[in-house]
Write a protein that holds these residues in place. Sequence first.
Motif, PDB file in Angstrom:
ATOM      1  N   LEU A  74     -41.708  32.103  25.336  1.00 18.91           N
ATOM      2  CA  LEU A  74     -42.887  31.243  25.193  1.00 18.91           C
ATOM      3  C   LEU A  74     -43.226  30.537  26.501  1.00 18.91           C
ATOM      4  CD1 LEU A  74     -42.393  29.631  21.650  1.00 18.91           C
ATOM      5  CD2 LEU A  74     -43.648  31.692  22.295  1.00 18.91           C
ATOM      6  N   LYS A  75     -44.415  30.834  27.011  1.00 23.72           N
ATOM      7  CA  LYS A  75     -44.893  30.263  28.281  1.00 23.72           C
ATOM      8  C   LYS A  75     -43.796  30.298  29.344  1.00 23.72           C
ATOM      9  CE  LYS A  75     -48.066  26.766  28.020  1.00 23.72           C
ATOM     10  NZ  LYS A  75     -48.479  25.440  27.488  1.00 23.72           N
ATOM     11  N   ALA A  76     -43.147  31.463  29.417  1.00 25.44           N
ATOM     12  CA  ALA A  76     -42.010  31.566  30.327  1.00 25.44           C
ATOM     13  C   ALA A  76     -42.471  31.687  31.779  1.00 25.44           C
ATOM     14  CB  ALA A  76     -41.170  32.777  29.952  1.00 25.44           C
ATOM     15  N   ASP A  77     -41.739  30.987  32.654  1.00 24.25           N
ATOM     16  CA  ASP A  77     -41.958  31.100  34.108  1.00 24.25           C
ATOM     17  C   ASP A  77     -40.648  31.494  34.754  1.00 24.25           C
ATOM     18  OD1 ASP A  77     -44.619  30.230  34.274  1.00 24.25           O
ATOM     19  OD2 ASP A  77     -43.972  28.123  34.114  1.00 24.25           O
ATOM     20  N   ILE A  78     -40.703  32.478  35.627  1.00 20.38           N
ATOM     21  CA  ILE A  78     -39.520  32.826  36.411  1.00 20.38           C
ATOM     22  C   ILE A  78     -39.622  32.116  37.749  1.00 20.38           C
ATOM     23  CG2 ILE A  78     -38.589  34.740  37.789  1.00 20.38           C
ATOM     24  CD1 ILE A  78     -38.493  36.395  35.296  1.00 20.38           C
ATOM     25  N   VAL A  79     -38.507  31.565  38.209  1.00 13.05           N
ATOM     26  CA  VAL A  79     -38.508  30.830  39.471  1.00 13.05           C
ATOM     27  C   VAL A  79     -37.415  31.381  40.379  1.00 13.05           C
ATOM     28  CG1 VAL A  79     -38.469  28.542  40.533  1.00 13.05           C
ATOM     29  CG2 VAL A  79     -39.147  28.776  38.134  1.00 13.05           C
ATOM     30  N   VAL A  80     -37.801  31.783  41.573  1.00 12.41           N
ATOM     31  CA  VAL A  80     -36.849  32.198  42.603  1.00 12.41           C
ATOM     32  C   VAL A  80     -37.271  31.500  43.883  1.00 12.41           C
ATOM     33  CG1 VAL A  80     -35.863  34.108  43.910  1.00 12.41           C
ATOM     34  CG2 VAL A  80     -36.493  34.454  41.514  1.00 12.41           C
ATOM     35  N   GLY A  81     -36.506  30.539  44.340  1.00 17.36           N
ATOM     36  CA  GLY A  81     -36.876  29.780  45.538  1.00 17.36           C
ATOM     37  C   GLY A  81     -38.208  29.114  45.343  1.00 17.36           C
ATOM     38  N   ASP A  82     -39.123  29.310  46.281  1.00 20.67           N
ATOM     39  CA  ASP A  82     -40.431  28.683  46.106  1.00 20.67           C
ATOM     40  C   ASP A  82     -41.426  29.607  45.429  1.00 20.67           C
ATOM     41  OD1 ASP A  82     -40.492  30.290  48.280  1.00 20.67           O
ATOM     42  OD2 ASP A  82     -40.811  28.662  49.726  1.00 20.67           O
ATOM     43  N   VAL A  83     -40.929  30.757  44.977  1.00 25.24           N
ATOM     44  CA  VAL A  83     -41.800  31.675  44.244  1.00 25.24           C
ATOM     45  C   VAL A  83     -41.640  31.434  42.748  1.00 25.24           C
ATOM     46  CG1 VAL A  83     -42.295  34.098  43.766  1.00 25.24           C
ATOM     47  CG2 VAL A  83     -41.460  33.416  46.030  1.00 25.24           C
ATOM     48  N   SER A  84     -42.760  31.238  42.081  1.00 24.98           N
ATOM     49  CA  SER A  84     -42.656  31.189  40.625  1.00 24.98           C
ATOM     50  C   SER A  84     -43.875  31.863  40.040  1.00 24.98           C
ATOM     51  CB  SER A  84     -42.527  29.748  40.139  1.00 24.98           C
ATOM     52  OG  SER A  84     -43.770  29.124  40.137  1.00 24.98           O
ATOM     53  N   TYR A  85     -43.673  32.492  38.891  1.00 26.68           N
ATOM     54  CA  TYR A  85     -44.789  33.205  38.262  1.00 26.68           C
ATOM     55  C   TYR A  85     -44.511  33.331  36.776  1.00 26.68           C
ATOM     56  CZ  TYR A  85     -41.545  37.134  38.766  1.00 26.68           C
ATOM     57  OH  TYR A  85     -40.430  37.936  38.702  1.00 26.68           O
ATOM     58  N   GLU A  86     -45.582  33.612  36.054  1.00 26.42           N
ATOM     59  CA  GLU A  86     -45.453  33.702  34.601  1.00 26.42           C
ATOM     60  C   GLU A  86     -44.791  35.019  34.237  1.00 26.42           C
ATOM     61  OE1 GLU A  86     -49.355  33.198  33.008  1.00 26.42           O
ATOM     62  OE2 GLU A  86     -49.491  31.096  33.651  1.00 26.42           O
ATOM     63  N   ALA A  87     -43.589  34.935  33.686  1.00 19.76           N
ATOM     64  CA  ALA A  87     -42.880  36.150  33.279  1.00 19.76           C
ATOM     65  C   ALA A  87     -41.765  35.782  32.335  1.00 19.76           C
ATOM     66  CB  ALA A  87     -42.306  36.876  34.499  1.00 19.76           C
TER      67      ALA A  87
END
Lengths: 459, 626
Positions: free
Chosen positions: B162-175
Amino acid sequence: MPGLEPIAAVGTPFGKGALCVVRLSGEGVLEIIERVFEAKSGKLRDRVATYGILRDPVTGETIDDGILTFYKGPRSYTGEDSAEFTGHGGIVVTHAALKAFLDAGARMAKPGEFSQRAFLAGKLSLLRAEGIVDLIDAKTDAAARLARRAADGSLERKLESIAQTLTALCAELCVLIDYPDQSLSDLDEGALRARMNDCAEQLDRLLSTFSASRAVTEGVKTYLVGRPNVGKSSLFNALLGEERAIVTEIPGTTRDLLEYPLCAGRLLLRLTDTAGLRRGADKVEQIGIDRVRDALTGEEGGIVLALFDASLPAQAEDLELIAFLQNLRDHKTVIPVLTKTDLPERFDETLLAGFTKPERMSLLERPDFSELFARLERAYIEDENALLRGEVLMNLRQYDCVRRAKAAMDESKLHFTEAENDVCVTLLEEAIGELREADGREVGEAVAQEIFKRFCVGK
Amino acid sequence: MDATRFSVCRAQIAVIGAGHAGIEAALAAARMGCETLLFTMNLDAVGNMPCNPAIGGTGKGHLVYEIDALGGEMGRAADKVCLQSRMLNSSRGAAVRSLRQQSDRAAYRNYMKSVLETQTGLTLVQAEIVAVERKEELYTVVTRFGAEYEVDAVIVAAGTYLKADIVVGDVSYEAGPDHMLPANELSASLAALGVSLRRFKTGTPPRIHADSIDYQKCELQTGDEDPFCFSSDTEKEEFRLRPGYRCYVTYTNEQTHRIIRDNISRSPLYSGKIHSIGPRYCPSIEDKIMRFPDKDRHQLFLEPMGANTKEVYVQGLSSSLPEDVQLKVLHSIAGLENARVMRTAYAIEYDCIDPLQLRHTLEFRSLPGLYGAGQFNGTSGYEEAACQGLVAGINAAAKILGKEELILSRDSSYIGILIDDLVTKGTNEPYRMMTSRCEYRLSLRQDNADRRMMPYAKRYGLLSGKRIERKEELFRLLDAEVARVEKTYLSPSPELNALLVSHGCAPVKSGVSVAELIRRPELGYEDLKTADPTRPKLDREIRARVEIEVKYAGYIKRSLSQAQAQKKLDDKRLPEDLDYESIRGLRLEARAKLSAQKPRSIGEASRISGVSPADITVLCVYLNLL
């Protein structure tokens, strides 16, 4: 919240005094005040002492003038709306003040009811509430001081500190169970065991304070025994002598022996009149053993002062008494007392070798009991510092909690092996639960929190 | 743009999400005879393991045994695809023994998909559910393409999508997990129904190529030689003969820690990019380094992702550091100097609910017919998810079929503890099952899960008649043997004493029961074989269980005496019109529970979860019952 009915009670002892305080608590306290109190130094406000006149609600007559402070709940001792009226002391005025509040709608409070309400309102823990009730019931200064400490939360803090140590211990064992693959702590088994023993010892010390606190608050049954003419009556009178004025007779709860309370230093002695000693000189005194044999052998604890005439060689009855006392030594404090030491001594003291050093006294002079009292105190108050800190078990409920905690701990120590980690931890948790009066859910959660705080675990 | 709505069909139960919770929910409901729909956003990710390729572990192993005993699928599936099986804590007492299996992740997905596809009464559909609507007693679930399904009950098992965001360092995106599509619309629809949502965070470590690992520098970790399986349905002989796969252990070092400290400002956890709450028991490597600066190394496990893949999971290295830092970190570790990353570690943030909104049946208090299960309820882990799915599925079906609801008490099971913790205490981080949460750990063991769950399994008909028969025969033999060792006395013969001494244990002077000897820590059931001539021939499982039952009998007696004390409390009646809200000494939770349940006695009150002994004391004082 629907409140409890308003109650009132005199907060200071009845009798002569410069001041008296009447307390009120419950729903509608403000209305009651309005019926009887006329504020003179400005309007009545929350937590502000206001001077005014107290009047009879029926006749309107002035009863007293004084200070009234209103506490709006929940910011009050009981958590309810409450008030304190400070007026002038004296039996008549105090009575009239209380009656005015009762006539205006309050009910007479039952003993301990203010504290009970405070407890129910979540204002006091059970331990503190019990301390306050004990404080009110205290019969001696020492008992009052003890109760005061309990009301301060000293015992509560002590139990919590042991519970915290046990929780940390538990966490160290649990983390090994929950994260068996991770090299987490360099578990020092010896150190863990030492900490466990330390907690067990602390519990033991607490348990041992129970007899001291009972001796201070409830008093210790004390018997005078000896053959006729050895000086029981004289010692009895000498002990009670000056104290008689402040002493009231308490009908014995068992059999028909009468008890007389006596402050012996910090101990409260419940001096028992054995074998009808007090019934008059014309009656032939008996050795006393027959009458009190049951009491002496049946009950746990208590003090026996065994009297022997130092001026005569031991008689058959003395020898019989010594033999009888040998069997009592395990569960009673037996102190031999040599009387008539003003006369040349002919009693063979080696007969008393198995007992503690005899007290010597001549009952002709006014004897100095300070040494005897100090000995009795030492026998009952093992841990002076615990008493000073208030880390003392005051009642059977508290004693029982700690006893159960200790039993669980002792058993847990037996299972302190890797193969029985599960049992060990479960029993430790049981001990924590007893100390905190918490159920397994709460204990488990506390242990889990401790694991997260202390250990680096996880994937 | 909103799709044109169209009605597809009417069914009884809709399950949203085909992860570990959704699978068990849908299977249980269908097996109980309800027409069930199971929606997944991706049919290739049914029963996916986006993190550890493993089932079980401490506390979790207990859950899997209980799931199997209730008729769930997870145990059978795990056994089927097991790569390595280890009984954890085998040296620490039977109650905390926990089975953990490495699993072939792809095989697990395929197995589960096939089970779902062949289940009567179950329809598996690939569709994103964008809305759940309530009309009187019924719910409508709506797909992205506008398809509407009308059902009596909905089980939300949306995992971390649900409304998941993946975060790696300063990169984040809806996934979502494994970079799949997130479910961005369902949250708002649930919120409109009155469900309150919040945000949790979790993470996963990198996967690396097996051939790039220098195993010489790592410690070997093999499975048990005589491995255990989870399910009573698994063919044990075949299971034992399967080849075991290897895992390895390596460690971080001072250089690893320095790299992390030097780059900590680039971690989204520390730069403030991630606000949500992550689990403390499963911290990222950067968390471990920052929170425990004194530890000079952290353990890492290298676990195979499957039999037909070279991917290796690096347990212990979960991270949301930028990819370049992750590479430096990996290459600083012994054995991983030349590791080739196949999947980068990431953190994931997602919507979930506060489980205090749920009843013990996992139904929303304020929304009858709507259930939550799994990570959506604020938990973590496949096993935690699966058992909730099973309970939600059973309850949704039971309600429709007019059967008794399933409420597992804390003293019945780990599942009962998990659910009770969730719905009465709530959680402020993803909840993981641990043996330390279980106050009844001595009686709630893996070995007796079958027996503990049998009454419920029978009630809902989730076990085959054959299995029930087999189990009841086993229980009968077990009881008979426990009774026999309790009343079989051995005389203090020289032979017996020689046997005792040889096991490092004190000789006996008078007759002693076999049970008493089994209870000695140095001795076990098998050790006494030669001294116990009337012993019947029993299989390995029963022999092991006799030993455990006898050794723990004392603690079971203990709980019986607690039960007697409880009985006394049952005699203390509580007035029906008692206004609990007015007793402020009661904790808030206790006040609410007591008001709602109106117990008839102090004893009944004490059994309500959320009412503590301190609350009971308050009640007794209030009613002058002390």
